[in-house]
Design an enzyme around this catalytic site. Sequence first.
Site, PDB file in Angstrom:
ATOM      1  N   TYR A  83       0.796  -1.219   0.000  1.00 36.72           N
ATOM      2  CA  TYR A  83       0.000   0.000   0.000  1.00 36.72           C
ATOM      3  C   TYR A  83       0.837   1.283   0.000  1.00 36.72           C
ATOM      4  O   TYR A  83       0.345   2.341  -0.376  1.00 36.72           O
ATOM      5  CB  TYR A  83      -0.920   0.037   1.223  1.00 36.72           C
ATOM      6  CG  TYR A  83      -1.901  -1.107   1.278  1.00 36.72           C
ATOM      7  CD1 TYR A  83      -2.809  -1.329   0.241  1.00 36.72           C
ATOM      8  CD2 TYR A  83      -1.912  -1.987   2.360  1.00 36.72           C
ATOM      9  CE1 TYR A  83      -3.710  -2.388   0.281  1.00 36.72           C
ATOM     10  CE2 TYR A  83      -2.806  -3.052   2.409  1.00 36.72           C
ATOM     11  CZ  TYR A  83      -3.695  -3.241   1.373  1.00 36.72           C
ATOM     12  OH  TYR A  83      -4.585  -4.283   1.411  1.00 36.72           O
ATOM     13  N   THR A  84       2.073   1.206   0.456  1.00 32.91           N
ATOM     14  CA  THR A  84       2.883   2.423   0.608  1.00 32.91           C
ATOM     15  C   THR A  84       3.730   2.691  -0.636  1.00 32.91           C
ATOM     16  O   THR A  84       4.118   1.769  -1.365  1.00 32.91           O
ATOM     17  CB  THR A  84       3.806   2.310   1.833  1.00 32.91           C
ATOM     18  OG1 THR A  84       4.636   1.160   1.694  1.00 32.91           O
ATOM     19  CG2 THR A  84       2.980   2.191   3.107  1.00 32.91           C
TER      20      THR A  84
END
Length: 861
Positions: A120-121
């Site tokens: 997600y990052t």
Amino acid sequence: MSKKNNITPIDIAEANKQFFINYGVSVASDRALPDVKDGLKPVQRRILFSMYQSKLNPNAKPMKSQQITGDVMGRLHPHADSYGSLVYLTQPWTFTLNPIDGTLTSFGNITGTTAAAARYTETRLTKYGQEMIGNCSDKIVPYEPNYDNTTTMPKVFPAKLPYLLINGVKTGIAVGFTSTIAPHHPVDAIELTKAYLQNSALTLDDAIEIIKGPDLPTHGSLLGDPRAYYQTGVGRFINRGTIIDDPESKNGLVITEIPFEMGGAVDTFIDKVKDMIIANKLRGIKAIDDYTTAEDAAENRVHIDVTLQSGMDHEQAKAMLFAKTDLSKTYSLSWMALDGKVPKQYNLMSYLHTFAGFQHRLVIREFKVILDDSIRRQEIVEGLIRVPGNITAIIHAARNTTGKDELVKVLTGEIKIEGQLSDFSYSPRQADSIATMRIYQLNKIDADALFKEQKELDKKIKQARILISDKGKRVALLVKRMDQAIEMLKKDGFTERRTKLLSQSEVSAYTEQTIISEVTLTIDKYQYLKMTDRKSVSADDIVQIIDTTDDDMLVIFTNKGKMYQLPFRSLKKYGTRDGSRGDALQAVFSKNGLQNDEQVLCYTTRTALENDQSQLVFVSKLGSTKRTITLGSKFITKTMRKSVEAWKPKFDNDELLLIQLIQQEDIESKEIIAISENESYKRLRLSDLNLVGAAGSGSNTLIPENTHRLKLKTVQIMGENTSEIQTGDETISIEKFELMKPTKKFRPIYALTAKSVDKTHSALQGYAYFDGSDTVVFGWGDQKPDREALLAIDYQQLIETKLLFVHDDGTAKIVSGDQFKVSTKRSQIQADKKGVKSIFISTIPESIIGIYEDHFKKNAF
């Protein structure tokens, strides 16, 4: 050493020692310790190098962390998933100049919010990370093969700033090595490096004038001696957060800054403080709550509200928080870093010497590359300047050769072609450059521009040669570059120090507030202690209840003649509705020195001992007796002594059977009765026991010294309400025991008319089975049933012995087997407190070894 059958004998101890050293150095150099030159651990450097190769500069589109760490693990660092290390490099509360951008997606914050999963990052390099990598050419810094020799990677970055001094190392643990290096203000660190470059004879005092001391990203304050740390590379500071008065509440404080090691763990700190408030260990503090905003976190600060009880002194509350919580922590430092692959202990001056030498080598290599490139280009330019004069001949040669290689040979004069218009004498490099150009490019060669470039190349060559050979010129260049870095850092807000350096006079001492609470301590038959707020208690397994205040001391006496004491405030305080059993006596007093084979005979308090009417009665197995006044005795210690020798035996095989606290009024009204092992008795008045000093071992009032072979089995002090006494298998009325004078001998019990107690247990035959649960199961009859159990023991043997119980929570206890007596053939009875599980049950062994899940061993007995 001789060889036989191709086998070389070696000393296995020395071999193992060397293998361990090699392993330790390998772990230190490949994973745990930073390089002194760029301040990075291997995995950190490999992450940044992967991002550098992916062109993730500060203006680039960010890349998924999963893709970055996958590349790192696949090509450069196969040891484990490196996402944790990547997240670490984004943390501004850990790195003064964090090399990876953690602001684009959720990488956690200072309070303890964890980073989102790697898928997600997204991230990229910061400008500090880009500067740290610099011109990462294999001509500037050495490269090494990766783990499978499919590519290469730099051993160190050409860092132009002292990043190890600026960012430090929060922690680095290897086999036999530990590295914790303090971070510093970046401007001060660069100014110091400049000063050392300009004057290598700089003294430590001069250096401290510039650097002042560590400067932590989380602000706060430091108490300690920077000079000792800078001189040895090993140091210790007290690192404190910052607490201010709440401007909006007269009964409130606000924690605005935290210790460095608490960064990223504020949530854990708050949970611990809440537990301490519930346990009444922070008197005067009602509540603690976190109101940290994103703006606070962006500045590496917090906003934690502390609510005080009305009337609580603010300065005392602050001092108490520092004294009892992690707002004040010991910050231990060890300047261990790698020089190449070798771990070394550095101090400030040795670091500056190493880093300055590294900077000089970088400049020399940088300008050797410039020199080589300029010389090559100068040679080409000189050839191109001659092209316009030979353009027709060159074009003719190009048209009449079969390719570039043949044209190069013609231009160098190595061969000639038919109809060649001119003789050529270009160098191979010049010929290759000309042969590479297209005809229209040859026609457009600008000789004036080439002459201008030639002059510039002459200057570059001259400058490069000067910088390579002249140390003073290199210093001037390095200083100029560092001045530019300082200017950039000041624009980024690095002007004032973040961390305040404290002197001892600026530290407030904490004095315990006089806030006293009433408490109740219960002791059950399994020797578990439980302290609560004052309440009424009734339970079958409770053997003693002590009502007192929490400023009192708990005092115990054992059969070995030892007295142990500890403050009630050191005990865990349970809620009044808490259903747990409390804390095991052995665990509570283990730090005092209580041994596993000691039995507690008396529980009391310091307040009870300080009563001017209190006396202690001691009676040993061999008949030694002592009655002593407690007030003013050695039992009232002036210091917080953990243990006191209360009684010293005259014979090695002697031990105490009775220790009881009595009052002055009991002396004339109570009596003492002793039962010997040969079933005889002696009944005396308490006043017949000699009153002696606390230091004495007592007198032989019960058994004269010349008959010391007689041993006592039971001793009991009887009051007005005592009507009968238990003697083995019988209960006998007190009226049957004749009151004697001290000089009289023991009289046999069998001569007394006794009221028989239930003797059926003596005729019962069978086995008892302890399977580790809280019950014991019986199997009656002569045959021993086949049943799995931790201990299977004959019933008659059981009631005559003692058992050791070791619980799954690490606690242990010794119990007498006669507590498992039954009067009928019951199938099972309670063996331990409900819900308790045992992992070991046995008769008393000579020794026992406990092995924990992490393979740690502990010996007992």
